[in-house]
Design a protein around this motif. Sequence first.
Motif, PDB file in Angstrom:
ATOM      1  N   THR A 172       0.834  -1.207   0.000  1.00 10.90           N
ATOM      2  CA  THR A 172       0.000   0.000   0.000  1.00 10.90           C
ATOM      3  C   THR A 172       0.864   1.251   0.000  1.00 10.90           C
ATOM      4  OG1 THR A 172      -1.860  -1.060   1.106  1.00 10.90           O
ATOM      5  CG2 THR A 172      -1.707   1.333   1.302  1.00 10.90           C
ATOM      6  N   LEU A 173       1.919   1.266   0.826  1.00 14.74           N
ATOM      7  CA  LEU A 173       2.800   2.435   0.889  1.00 14.74           C
ATOM      8  C   LEU A 173       3.453   2.701  -0.459  1.00 14.74           C
ATOM      9  CD1 LEU A 173       2.377   2.080   3.992  1.00 14.74           C
ATOM     10  CD2 LEU A 173       4.739   2.860   4.254  1.00 14.74           C
ATOM     11  N   TYR A 174       3.946   1.654  -1.099  1.00 11.38           N
ATOM     12  CA  TYR A 174       4.603   1.853  -2.393  1.00 11.38           C
ATOM     13  C   TYR A 174       3.602   2.260  -3.469  1.00 11.38           C
ATOM     14  CZ  TYR A 174       9.211   0.324  -0.919  1.00 11.38           C
ATOM     15  OH  TYR A 174      10.445   0.261  -0.309  1.00 11.38           O
ATOM     16  N   ARG A 175       2.374   1.746  -3.383  1.00  6.23           N
ATOM     17  CA  ARG A 175       1.354   2.111  -4.373  1.00  6.23           C
ATOM     18  C   ARG A 175       0.942   3.565  -4.220  1.00  6.23           C
ATOM     19  NH1 ARG A 175      -1.872  -1.565  -3.217  1.00  6.23           N
ATOM     20  NH2 ARG A 175      -3.496  -0.467  -2.048  1.00  6.23           N
ATOM     21  N   TRP A 176       0.820   4.034  -2.987  1.00  4.89           N
ATOM     22  CA  TRP A 176       0.360   5.406  -2.746  1.00  4.89           C
ATOM     23  C   TRP A 176       1.463   6.447  -2.905  1.00  4.89           C
ATOM     24  CZ3 TRP A 176      -3.121   4.806   2.257  1.00  4.89           C
ATOM     25  CH2 TRP A 176      -4.319   4.166   1.904  1.00  4.89           C
ATOM     26  N   TYR A 177       2.690   6.085  -2.499  1.00  3.46           N
ATOM     27  CA  TYR A 177       3.751   7.097  -2.431  1.00  3.46           C
ATOM     28  C   TYR A 177       4.904   6.866  -3.406  1.00  3.46           C
ATOM     29  CZ  TYR A 177       1.335   8.153   1.949  1.00  3.46           C
ATOM     30  OH  TYR A 177       0.388   8.447   2.899  1.00  3.46           O
ATOM     31  N   GLY A 178       4.978   5.697  -3.988  1.00  2.00           N
ATOM     32  CA  GLY A 178       6.065   5.401  -4.914  1.00  2.00           C
ATOM     33  C   GLY A 178       7.296   4.853  -4.222  1.00  2.00           C
ATOM     34  N   ASP A 179       7.869   5.622  -3.294  1.00  2.00           N
ATOM     35  CA  ASP A 179       9.031   5.181  -2.524  1.00  2.00           C
ATOM     36  C   ASP A 179       9.133   6.057  -1.270  1.00  2.00           C
ATOM     37  OD1 ASP A 179       9.958   7.635  -3.452  1.00  2.00           O
ATOM     38  OD2 ASP A 179      11.395   6.776  -4.850  1.00  2.00           O
ATOM     39  N   LYS A 180      10.169   5.848  -0.492  1.00  2.00           N
ATOM     40  CA  LYS A 180      10.317   6.597   0.759  1.00  2.00           C
ATOM     41  C   LYS A 180      10.429   8.096   0.505  1.00  2.00           C
ATOM     42  CE  LYS A 180      14.105   6.596   3.405  1.00  2.00           C
ATOM     43  NZ  LYS A 180      15.144   6.176   4.381  1.00  2.00           N
ATOM     44  N   ASN A 181      11.175   8.461  -0.518  1.00  2.00           N
ATOM     45  CA  ASN A 181      11.319   9.878  -0.842  1.00  2.00           C
ATOM     46  C   ASN A 181       9.964  10.491  -1.192  1.00  2.00           C
ATOM     47  OD1 ASN A 181      12.986  12.224  -1.310  1.00  2.00           O
ATOM     48  ND2 ASN A 181      12.625  11.919  -3.484  1.00  2.00           N
ATOM     49  N   GLY A 182       9.142   9.734  -1.918  1.00  2.00           N
ATOM     50  CA  GLY A 182       7.799  10.209  -2.263  1.00  2.00           C
ATOM     51  C   GLY A 182       6.921  10.388  -1.045  1.00  2.00           C
ATOM     52  N   LEU A 183       7.041   9.474  -0.086  1.00  2.00           N
ATOM     53  CA  LEU A 183       6.261   9.582   1.153  1.00  2.00           C
ATOM     54  C   LEU A 183       6.644  10.840   1.914  1.00  2.00           C
ATOM     55  CD1 LEU A 183       4.501   8.726   3.528  1.00  2.00           C
ATOM     56  CD2 LEU A 183       6.312   7.132   4.219  1.00  2.00           C
ATOM     57  N   PHE A 184       7.940  11.062   2.082  1.00  2.00           N
ATOM     58  CA  PHE A 184       8.361  12.224   2.866  1.00  2.00           C
ATOM     59  C   PHE A 184       8.108  13.534   2.128  1.00  2.00           C
ATOM     60  CE2 PHE A 184      10.314   9.037   5.509  1.00  2.00           C
ATOM     61  CZ  PHE A 184      10.167   9.579   6.775  1.00  2.00           C
ATOM     62  N   LYS A 185       8.188  13.517   0.820  1.00  2.00           N
ATOM     63  CA  LYS A 185       7.827  14.717   0.063  1.00  2.00           C
ATOM     64  C   LYS A 185       6.350  15.033   0.277  1.00  2.00           C
ATOM     65  CE  LYS A 185       8.256  16.872  -4.510  1.00  2.00           C
ATOM     66  NZ  LYS A 185       6.866  17.261  -4.727  1.00  2.00           N
ATOM     67  N   THR A 186       5.509  14.010   0.296  1.00  2.00           N
ATOM     68  CA  THR A 186       4.085  14.206   0.570  1.00  2.00           C
ATOM     69  C   THR A 186       3.873  14.781   1.968  1.00  2.00           C
ATOM     70  OG1 THR A 186       3.460  12.399  -0.907  1.00  2.00           O
ATOM     71  CG2 THR A 186       1.849  13.032   0.768  1.00  2.00           C
ATOM     72  N   MET A 187       4.648  14.311   2.935  1.00  2.00           N
ATOM     73  CA  MET A 187       4.545  14.811   4.307  1.00  2.00           C
ATOM     74  C   MET A 187       4.940  16.283   4.390  1.00  2.00           C
ATOM     75  SD  MET A 187       6.090  11.389   6.101  1.00  2.00           S
ATOM     76  CE  MET A 187       6.533  12.167   7.650  1.00  2.00           C
ATOM     77  N   VAL A 188       6.011  16.647   3.679  1.00  2.00           N
ATOM     78  CA  VAL A 188       6.442  18.049   3.657  1.00  2.00           C
ATOM     79  C   VAL A 188       5.346  18.918   3.045  1.00  2.00           C
ATOM     80  CG1 VAL A 188       8.098  19.672   2.658  1.00  2.00           C
ATOM     81  CG2 VAL A 188       8.905  17.488   3.580  1.00  2.00           C
ATOM     82  N   GLU A 189       4.797  18.469   1.928  1.00  2.00           N
ATOM     83  CA  GLU A 189       3.737  19.229   1.253  1.00  2.00           C
ATOM     84  C   GLU A 189       2.511  19.372   2.142  1.00  2.00           C
ATOM     85  OE1 GLU A 189       3.258  16.923  -2.247  1.00  2.00           O
ATOM     86  OE2 GLU A 189       4.915  17.894  -3.333  1.00  2.00           O
ATOM     87  N   ALA A 190       2.161  18.311   2.860  1.00  2.00           N
ATOM     88  CA  ALA A 190       1.004  18.358   3.757  1.00  2.00           C
ATOM     89  C   ALA A 190       1.244  19.358   4.881  1.00  2.00           C
ATOM     90  CB  ALA A 190       0.725  16.969   4.329  1.00  2.00           C
TER      91      ALA A 190
END
Length: 203
Positions: A44-62
């Motif tokens: 689920t994490l990889y499907r939603w965010y792509g990778d760890k960098n994508g997850l943290f970029k989403t967190m920064v944007e949020a």
Amino acid sequence: MREETRAERQAQIERAAYRLLRERGYGGTSMLAIAREARASNETLYRWYGDKNGLFKTMVEANARETREALLRAIEAGDDPLECLENVAPVLLSMLLGERAIALNRAAAADESGELGAAIAAGGRNAVAPLVEELLRRACEEGSLAASSPSTAAEQFLGLLVGDLQIRRVIGVLPEPEADFVEARVFTAMTTFKSLCGSSCID
């Protein structure tokens, strides 16, 4: 999955990521560890965010979203740009000095890969600073501000507003500021900024 259910799960995942980030740093926080902490699947994490960098970029944007949306509303409304900037400044400063931004910046300082720092720049400053610049461009065009350029004016204002406060928060010598501190800082920054500016910009 319903939109509100997905939003709730994403919030849980991001809270888990912040907890692990504080404990282990960016390098020690894996997608698998975040998935386990959030009781979500790694897939689920990889499907939603792509990778760890994508997850943290989403967190920064949020984390920067409230500030960015407030600036966009001010630009679209066409109200007095300096008044709008003064209204948005407490939101911006509180975000930059808040626990989430500080956790991200502490982890970025220890991240030798530079990935998290790049994500913070892309999702934070690079998303917000151009909107501050746009407000100040309007102030220049309306004749209420003087600076060598709107970009210079934006740099000056952000310097006056933030100064070394975020660095002091990151190294642990400044506690998270209360509302009265933020209000006083915004007042001083705006007053000083206006005193440095005259009636027109040179673009």
